[in-house]
Design a protein around this motif. Structure first.
Motif, mmCIF file in Angstrom:
data_model
loop_
_atom_site.group_PDB
_atom_site.id
_atom_site.type_symbol
_atom_site.label_atom_id
_atom_site.label_comp_id
_atom_site.label_asym_id
_atom_site.label_seq_id
_atom_site.Cartn_x
_atom_site.Cartn_y
_atom_site.Cartn_z
ATOM 1 N N TRP A 7 0.825 -1.209 0.000
ATOM 2 C CA TRP A 7 0.000 0.000 0.000
ATOM 3 C C TRP A 7 0.861 1.262 0.000
ATOM 4 O O TRP A 7 0.533 2.256 -0.661
ATOM 5 C CB TRP A 7 -0.928 0.006 1.209
ATOM 6 N N PRO A 30 -2.856 -3.928 -4.570
ATOM 7 C CA PRO A 30 -1.511 -3.332 -4.453
ATOM 8 C C PRO A 30 -0.403 -4.373 -4.581
ATOM 9 O O PRO A 30 0.638 -4.099 -5.192
ATOM 10 C CB PRO A 30 -1.538 -2.703 -3.049
ATOM 11 N N THR A 78 -5.042 1.236 5.948
ATOM 12 C CA THR A 78 -5.160 1.095 4.491
ATOM 13 C C THR A 78 -6.635 1.004 4.119
ATOM 14 O O THR A 78 -7.492 0.722 4.957
ATOM 15 C CB THR A 78 -4.427 -0.168 4.005
ATOM 16 N N PRO A 96 -5.980 6.435 0.051
ATOM 17 C CA PRO A 96 -5.569 5.030 0.166
ATOM 18 C C PRO A 96 -4.978 4.711 1.531
ATOM 19 O O PRO A 96 -5.039 3.580 1.993
ATOM 20 C CB PRO A 96 -4.544 4.855 -0.949
#
Length: 364
Positions: A7, A30, A78, A96
Motif C-alpha cells: 500500500w 496493491p 489502508t 488510500p
C-alpha cells in the motif's frame, strides 16, 4: 507488514491521485501491482516514471513509514483495513492511507463536523464550544480541522465535556499545524485521534487544505458551519459535504457581520438553518444508523459509546446548571415529561441534580 508495504508503494507513486488509485483498485490489488512487469504496468496506463517507481520503490521513505507505524499510539490504516471509516470509503477519492495518532476506533463512531472562521467572533467561538459539548453529550464524535478559531473551540468543547474529537490535518502528523495548537493536538491523541492522509513529515501546503476538507466531510454524517466568509475553506468543506451526500447545517448571524455571509449563502442554497443541536439530530438519524451498523463487531464496541436514552434532552444539558424549564423549552417537550426523563437519567448516572438545575455527568 508485507501488505502495508504494498500500500505504501502504491500511495507514494508519482502522479497517482485518489480517483485514479480507486479505479486501479477495482481491477488489481496493491500486491499484484508490485508483481507486474514493466510491460504489464505500461499496459494498464502507467507512465515511464510510474513504471520505474513500481519496479524500484523508494524503500528508504517506506521504511520510515513502517517505523512510524510501529510506534505506540500510531497506526497507518489502508483502504482495506477493518478500521477504515465506512463513510470515508464511499467518497469519490478516498485516501488510500490514513495516518492516525490516537485511538483508531473513534473513526468508526458517528461523527459530526464543526468548521468555521479562523478569526471567529467571541459569539462564534462560544457557539462552537457549546454545540460541540451538546454533540458529545448525544454520543457523537466531534470532527474538525485543528485550525484556530471555530475549529479549535469545537475540539475543546468536546474534550472538556468528556467527549471524543477527531482532528484532520493538512500536514503530516509529525508537522502539527498551526504550532499554537500543539498542546491541543496532544490532548486530542488522549481523547480522540489525529488523522492525515499526508505522510508524517509532510509540511503544511496551501493545496493540502482542500484535500483535508474533503476528509473532514467524508468522515462525518453532517457538517455544521459557524461563521464563514463568502470565500473560505469552510464553504469548501460544505461543498464537499453536499457532493458526498452529507447534511449541511449553518448557524445564522448578524446581517452586517462579514462572518455571517458564508453561512447565509449556504442557507439560501439549501443548508439547514440551525438554532439548537436538536435541529441537527432531526436530520442525521439515518446516516448515523448506517455508520453504527457498518461496524457492529462487538470487539469494536465501546461501553461509553452505547446509545443513550433521550438524546435530544441530553443535548441540552451541559457542564453548567440548566433549569428544568429551560431544558423543556430547548428540547420542545412538556416540563412534566422532561422531569421524568431527567429522573431516569439521574438514576442511570448520566445527569446530576445541582442548585439551579441539572448538569451533564462526566462518564469514565
Amino acid at each position: 507488514m508485507t501488505a502495508l508495504v504494498d500500500w505504501l508503494v502504491l500511495a507514494s507513486a508519482p502522479g497517482l491521485g485518489g480517483v485514479r488509485i480507486s479505479r486501479i483498485l477495482e481491477h488489481v490489488t496493491p500486491a499484484a501491482l508490485r508483481a507486474m512487469s514493466a510491460e504489464e504496468l505500461t499496459g494498464i496506463g502507467m507512465t515511464p516514471r510510474q513504471v520505474s517507481h513500481f519496479r524500484q520503490p523508494p524503500m528508504a521513505k517506506i521504511d520510515r513509514c513502517l517505523r512510524w507505524d510501529s510506534q505506540p499510539g500510531q497506526t497507518i490504516l489502508t483502504l482495506d483495513s477493518s478500521h477504515y471509516p465506512a463513510l470515508l470509503k464511499e467518497i469519490a477519492s478516498p485516501p488510500p492511507l490514513l495516518f492516525v495518532r490516537g485511538e483508531p476506533h473513534w473513526l468508526l463512531q458517528p461523527q459530526l463536523a464543526i468548521v468555521g472562521s479562523r478569526s471567529a467572533s467571541i459569539d462564534g467561538r462560544e457557539a462552537a464550544y457549546e454545540f460541540a459539548a451538546a454533540l458529545v453529550a448525544a454520543e457523537y464524535v466531534v470532527t474538525s480541522g485543528l485550525a484556530l478559531g471555530v475549529d479549535g473551540q469545537a475540539h475543546y468543547g468536546a474534550l472538556k465535556n468528556g467527549g471524543a474529537t477527531v482532528a484532520v490535518l493538512g500536514s503530516g502528523l509529525d508537522r502539527i499545524y498551526p504550532a499554537k495548537h500543539r498542546e491541543l493536538a496532544s490532548l486530542i491523541t488522549q481523547q480522540g485521534a489525529l488523522v492525515s492522509e499526508f505522510w508524517p513529515d509532510e509540511v503544511p501546503r496551501p493545496q493540502n487544505f482542500p484535500r483535508r476538507n474533503r476528509v473532514i466531510s467524508g468522515l462525518s454524517v453532517g457538517v455544521l458551519v459557524i461563521e464563514a466568509a463568502q470565500k473560505s475553506g469552510s464553504l469548501i468543506t460544505a461543498r464537499y459535504a453536499l457532493e458526498q451526500g452529507r447534511e449541511v447545517f449553518a448557524l445564522p448571524g448578524p446581517i452586517h457581520y462579514p462572518g455571517s455571509r458564508g453561512c447565509h449563502a449556504l442557507i439560501k442554497n439549501g443548508a439547514k438553518l440551525v438554532e439548537t443541536p436538536v435541529d441537527i439530530f432531526e436530520e442525521v438519524g439515518a446516516l448515523t444508523s448506517c455508520v453504527k451498523n457498518s461496524h457492529s463487531d462487538e470487539s469494536l464496541a465501546q461501553p461509553e459509546n452505547e446509545k443513550l436514552p433521550f438524546p435530544a434532552l441530553l443535548a441540552n444539558v451541559g457542564s453548567e446548571a440548566t433549569p428544568v424549564d429551560v431544558v423543556a423549552e430547548r428540547s420542545g417537550q412538556p416540563v412534566q415529561e422532561v422531569m421524568m426523563q431527567l429522573l431516569e437519567l439521574e438514576l442511570l448516572g448520566m445527569v446530576t441534580a445541582v442548585p439551579g438545575g441539572y448538569i451533564r455527568a462526566r462518564r469514565g
